[in-house]
Scaffold this motif. Structure first.
Motif, short mmCIF file in Angstrom:
data_model
loop_
_atom_site.label_atom_id
_atom_site.label_comp_id
_atom_site.label_asym_id
_atom_site.label_seq_id
_atom_site.Cartn_x
_atom_site.Cartn_y
_atom_site.Cartn_z
N SER A 178 1.74 2.53 -3.37
CA SER A 178 0.58 2.58 -4.37
C SER A 178 1.03 3.37 -5.45
CB SER A 178 -0.54 3.02 -3.61
OG SER A 178 -0.28 4.33 -3.25
N ASN A 214 -6.05 -6.47 -2.58
CA ASN A 214 -6.92 -5.09 -2.66
C ASN A 214 -7.83 -5.34 -3.99
OD1 ASN A 214 -4.94 -4.75 -4.74
ND2 ASN A 214 -4.68 -2.46 -4.15
N VAL A 257 0.75 -1.25 0.00
CA VAL A 257 -0.01 0.03 0.07
C VAL A 257 0.79 1.36 -0.03
CG1 VAL A 257 -1.88 1.37 1.47
CG2 VAL A 257 -2.04 -1.06 1.26
#
Length: 135
Positions: free
Chosen positions: A12, A32, A9
């Motif tokens: 990202s 995700n 994350v």
């Protein structure tokens, strides 16, 4: 110590979608995006056959990709490729590492302007750092 999810994350700006699959159970332990059972089977088998990888391509998160590179013996092992064109291209990569006596697979996608020259080294670095601190 940051989890693998936290590391993905945090990147990202490089990785669009990701899935982490535990080989021993054959289940997605983190993602995700939606990953079908057929895609999980393909993730787990992606390093098994050079011919199959190139002939069949790779499906991830509902999209089909052409395989361009197959490095099952590198450290870490890598398979990657892309779909689309120079304006709308999306790349994918799969790697794996050993954890607690079994393999953990990480599949990611990345969207232009990110290309494999940026995404692959970042994935290798991320997995290497995570594996080093979790071992």
């Amino acid at each position: 110590m940051a989890s693998l999810r936290e590391r993905l994350v945090a990147n990202s700006d490089v990785f669009d979608q990701f899935a982490v699959v535990e080989a021993s159970s054959g289940r997605v332990v983190d993602a995700n995006c939606e990953v079908s059972e057929a895609e999980v089977r393909q993730i787990l088998a992606v390093f098994d056959s050079y011919d199959a990888a190139f002939a069949n391509g790779f499906n991830f998160a509902g999209e089909h990709y052409d395989v361009f590179r197959f490095y099952p013996d590198s450290s870490p092992p890598l398979v990657y490729g892309r779909r689309g064109d120079s304006d709308t291209g999306v790349g994918f990569a799969v790697t794996k590492f050993a954890k607690d006596g079994g393999d953990v697979f990480v599949a990611v996608s990345y969207v232009l302007p990110v290309i494999s020259a940026r995404a692959i080294p970042e994935l290798v670095k991320l997995v290497g750092e995570f594996h080093a601190v979790s071992a």
